[in-house]
Motif scaffolding. Structure first.
Motif, PDB file in Angstrom:
ATOM      1  N   ASP A   3     -19.430 -18.645 -35.150  1.00  0.00           N
ATOM      2  CA  ASP A   3     -19.827 -18.464 -36.538  1.00  0.00           C
ATOM      3  C   ASP A   3     -21.103 -19.198 -36.891  1.00  0.00           C
ATOM      4  O   ASP A   3     -21.816 -18.839 -37.800  1.00  0.00           O
ATOM      5  CB  ASP A   3     -18.687 -18.956 -37.426  1.00  0.00           C
ATOM      6  N   SER A   4     -21.432 -20.283 -36.121  1.00  0.00           N
ATOM      7  CA  SER A   4     -22.595 -21.080 -36.435  1.00  0.00           C
ATOM      8  C   SER A   4     -23.797 -20.756 -35.572  1.00  0.00           C
ATOM      9  O   SER A   4     -24.833 -21.394 -35.676  1.00  0.00           O
ATOM     10  CB  SER A   4     -22.251 -22.569 -36.282  1.00  0.00           C
ATOM     11  N   ALA A   5     -23.674 -19.782 -34.658  1.00  0.00           N
ATOM     12  CA  ALA A   5     -24.765 -19.462 -33.754  1.00  0.00           C
ATOM     13  C   ALA A   5     -25.894 -18.776 -34.492  1.00  0.00           C
ATOM     14  O   ALA A   5     -25.671 -17.962 -35.383  1.00  0.00           O
ATOM     15  CB  ALA A   5     -24.263 -18.552 -32.632  1.00  0.00           C
ATOM     16  N   PRO A   6     -27.169 -19.088 -34.147  1.00  0.00           N
ATOM     17  CA  PRO A   6     -28.293 -18.435 -34.821  1.00  0.00           C
ATOM     18  C   PRO A   6     -28.423 -16.999 -34.407  1.00  0.00           C
ATOM     19  O   PRO A   6     -28.023 -16.614 -33.310  1.00  0.00           O
ATOM     20  CB  PRO A   6     -29.493 -19.276 -34.323  1.00  0.00           C
ATOM     21  N   PRO A   7     -28.988 -16.153 -35.272  1.00  0.00           N
ATOM     22  CA  PRO A   7     -29.088 -14.727 -34.981  1.00  0.00           C
ATOM     23  C   PRO A   7     -29.830 -14.443 -33.696  1.00  0.00           C
ATOM     24  O   PRO A   7     -29.542 -13.489 -33.008  1.00  0.00           O
ATOM     25  CB  PRO A   7     -29.839 -14.167 -36.193  1.00  0.00           C
ATOM     26  N   SER A   8     -30.794 -15.283 -33.328  1.00  0.00           N
ATOM     27  CA  SER A   8     -31.609 -14.998 -32.155  1.00  0.00           C
ATOM     28  C   SER A   8     -30.829 -15.078 -30.862  1.00  0.00           C
ATOM     29  O   SER A   8     -31.287 -14.634 -29.821  1.00  0.00           O
ATOM     30  CB  SER A   8     -32.782 -15.978 -32.085  1.00  0.00           C
ATOM     31  N   LYS A   9     -29.618 -15.670 -30.933  1.00  0.00           N
ATOM     32  CA  LYS A   9     -28.822 -15.827 -29.722  1.00  0.00           C
ATOM     33  C   LYS A   9     -27.836 -14.693 -29.517  1.00  0.00           C
ATOM     34  O   LYS A   9     -27.104 -14.671 -28.540  1.00  0.00           O
ATOM     35  CB  LYS A   9     -28.049 -17.158 -29.781  1.00  0.00           C
ATOM     36  N   GLN A  10     -27.795 -13.743 -30.421  1.00  0.00           N
ATOM     37  CA  GLN A  10     -26.809 -12.677 -30.322  1.00  0.00           C
ATOM     38  C   GLN A  10     -27.301 -11.546 -29.421  1.00  0.00           C
ATOM     39  O   GLN A  10     -28.479 -11.403 -29.135  1.00  0.00           O
ATOM     40  CB  GLN A  10     -26.498 -12.120 -31.713  1.00  0.00           C
ATOM     41  N   ALA A  11     -26.334 -10.734 -29.019  1.00  0.00           N
ATOM     42  CA  ALA A  11     -26.667  -9.592 -28.172  1.00  0.00           C
ATOM     43  C   ALA A  11     -27.564  -8.633 -28.942  1.00  0.00           C
ATOM     44  O   ALA A  11     -27.476  -8.508 -30.159  1.00  0.00           O
ATOM     45  CB  ALA A  11     -25.392  -8.881 -27.728  1.00  0.00           C
ATOM     46  N   THR A  12     -28.432  -7.938 -28.238  1.00  0.00           N
ATOM     47  CA  THR A  12     -29.329  -7.005 -28.887  1.00  0.00           C
ATOM     48  C   THR A  12     -28.591  -5.751 -29.289  1.00  0.00           C
ATOM     49  O   THR A  12     -27.533  -5.425 -28.785  1.00  0.00           O
ATOM     50  CB  THR A  12     -30.484  -6.631 -27.937  1.00  0.00           C
ATOM     51  N   GLY A 139     -10.494 -24.078 -25.800  1.00  0.00           N
ATOM     52  CA  GLY A 139     -11.791 -23.505 -25.472  1.00  0.00           C
ATOM     53  C   GLY A 139     -12.039 -22.113 -26.015  1.00  0.00           C
ATOM     54  O   GLY A 139     -13.008 -21.457 -25.625  1.00  0.00           O
ATOM     55  N   VAL A 140     -11.205 -21.633 -26.907  1.00  0.00           N
ATOM     56  CA  VAL A 140     -11.332 -20.258 -27.427  1.00  0.00           C
ATOM     57  C   VAL A 140     -12.290 -20.223 -28.613  1.00  0.00           C
ATOM     58  O   VAL A 140     -12.268 -21.106 -29.483  1.00  0.00           O
ATOM     59  CB  VAL A 140      -9.955 -19.703 -27.844  1.00  0.00           C
ATOM     60  N   THR A 141     -13.128 -19.178 -28.660  1.00  0.00           N
ATOM     61  CA  THR A 141     -14.016 -18.939 -29.790  1.00  0.00           C
ATOM     62  C   THR A 141     -13.744 -17.544 -30.355  1.00  0.00           C
ATOM     63  O   THR A 141     -13.733 -16.567 -29.611  1.00  0.00           O
ATOM     64  CB  THR A 141     -15.493 -19.024 -29.380  1.00  0.00           C
ATOM     65  N   ILE A 142     -13.495 -17.476 -31.645  1.00  0.00           N
ATOM     66  CA  ILE A 142     -13.335 -16.199 -32.349  1.00  0.00           C
ATOM     67  C   ILE A 142     -14.368 -16.213 -33.470  1.00  0.00           C
ATOM     68  O   ILE A 142     -14.188 -16.915 -34.475  1.00  0.00           O
ATOM     69  CB  ILE A 142     -11.911 -16.029 -32.910  1.00  0.00           C
ATOM     70  N   GLY A 143     -15.467 -15.495 -33.280  1.00  0.00           N
ATOM     71  CA  GLY A 143     -16.570 -15.661 -34.202  1.00  0.00           C
ATOM     72  C   GLY A 143     -17.361 -14.407 -34.475  1.00  0.00           C
ATOM     73  O   GLY A 143     -17.006 -13.301 -34.065  1.00  0.00           O
ATOM     74  N   ARG A 144     -18.468 -14.597 -35.139  1.00  0.00           N
ATOM     75  CA  ARG A 144     -19.312 -13.531 -35.662  1.00  0.00           C
ATOM     76  C   ARG A 144     -20.354 -13.084 -34.647  1.00  0.00           C
ATOM     77  O   ARG A 144     -20.867 -13.859 -33.859  1.00  0.00           O
ATOM     78  CB  ARG A 144     -20.024 -14.043 -36.920  1.00  0.00           C
ATOM     79  N   ALA A 145     -20.674 -11.805 -34.696  1.00  0.00           N
ATOM     80  CA  ALA A 145     -21.874 -11.284 -34.047  1.00  0.00           C
ATOM     81  C   ALA A 145     -22.855 -10.916 -35.155  1.00  0.00           C
ATOM     82  O   ALA A 145     -22.481 -10.268 -36.133  1.00  0.00           O
ATOM     83  CB  ALA A 145     -21.559 -10.058 -33.188  1.00  0.00           C
TER      84      ALA A 145
END
Length: 223
Positions: A3-12, A139-145
């Protein structure tokens, strides 16, 4: 992909859909709050005796997080408790976030029978939706793309097992009775009764989560 990852790190991908946002939980009654607290305990012990509640509240680290998360959600929705119990519950929950390495906001929509197998490194977006009887591991992440066809937040069904290190990202829908293997990365919809492994996740069988998600027969026993 958290949820806190910047947009530039997401899949294209294309950005033709806005983020999918789960509705925050409605105000819950005391009876609903009690059911949630006891159903979480039942998943651990197979019963909901007062002695077990006290034991796991003071000595069960993962259950302690569940209890205060549920208490925050309940207290915040009631005028008097919002200014009495809620500040204390929020303080305790904030302490447990750092002590246990679990970041699951109290406003997250989570069904009954939520089971944290082992604490540490667990991150769940507040806008994700989790159904009944979910087993979540360390270690589980459930987050936004932030970009692409699956831009948004995950929606999980009932009776789901999520193995250690797994990632579920984007506006994907995970069906009922699904088992997600360790270190799996899920970025697509998964049908009911699937077993998913690998990076990216792929379905290897239709045996589902049977044997992984147990003690779900609490309906009618917690009155």
């Amino acid at each position: 992909m958290s949820d806190s990852a910047p947009p530039s790190k997401q899949a294209t991908g294309t950005e033709d859909a806005p983020p999918q946002r789960a509705q925050p939980p409605a105000r819950i009654s005391y009876a609903q709050y009690r059911f949630l607290v006891l159903s979480d305990l039942y998943r651990i012990t197979g019963h909901a005796k007062p002695s077990a509640l006290l034991r796991y509240l003071f000595h069960g680290e993962s259950y302690r997080y569940n209890f205060w998360m549920r208490t925050c959600a309940y207290a915040k929705g009631h005028p008097w408790l919002r200014y009495t119990l809620y500040p204390f519950a929020r303080l305790v929950l904030g302490h447990l976030v750092y002590k246990l390495g679990i970041s699951i906001p109290s406003g997250t929509a989570i069904g009954s029978g939520f089971y944290i197998g082992h604490f540490g490194g667990i991150v769940v977006s507040q806008k994700a939706t989790i159904g009944r009887n979910c087993n979540i591991s360390q270690g589980v992440t459930i987050g936004r793309a932030n970009r692409g066809r699956h831009r948004g937040y995950p929606v999980l069904g009932d009776n789901i097992y999520i193995g250690p290190g797994a990632v579920i990202a984007g506006s994907v829908r995970i069906g009922n009775n699904v088992a997600i293997g360790a270190n799996c990365v899920v970025t697509m919809d998964i049908p009911d009764d699937s077993v998913v492994v690998g990076v990216p996740g792929r379905i290897i069988s239709r045996e589902g989560s049977a044997g992984y998600v147990n003690r779900t027969d609490y309906d009618g026993k917690l009155g």
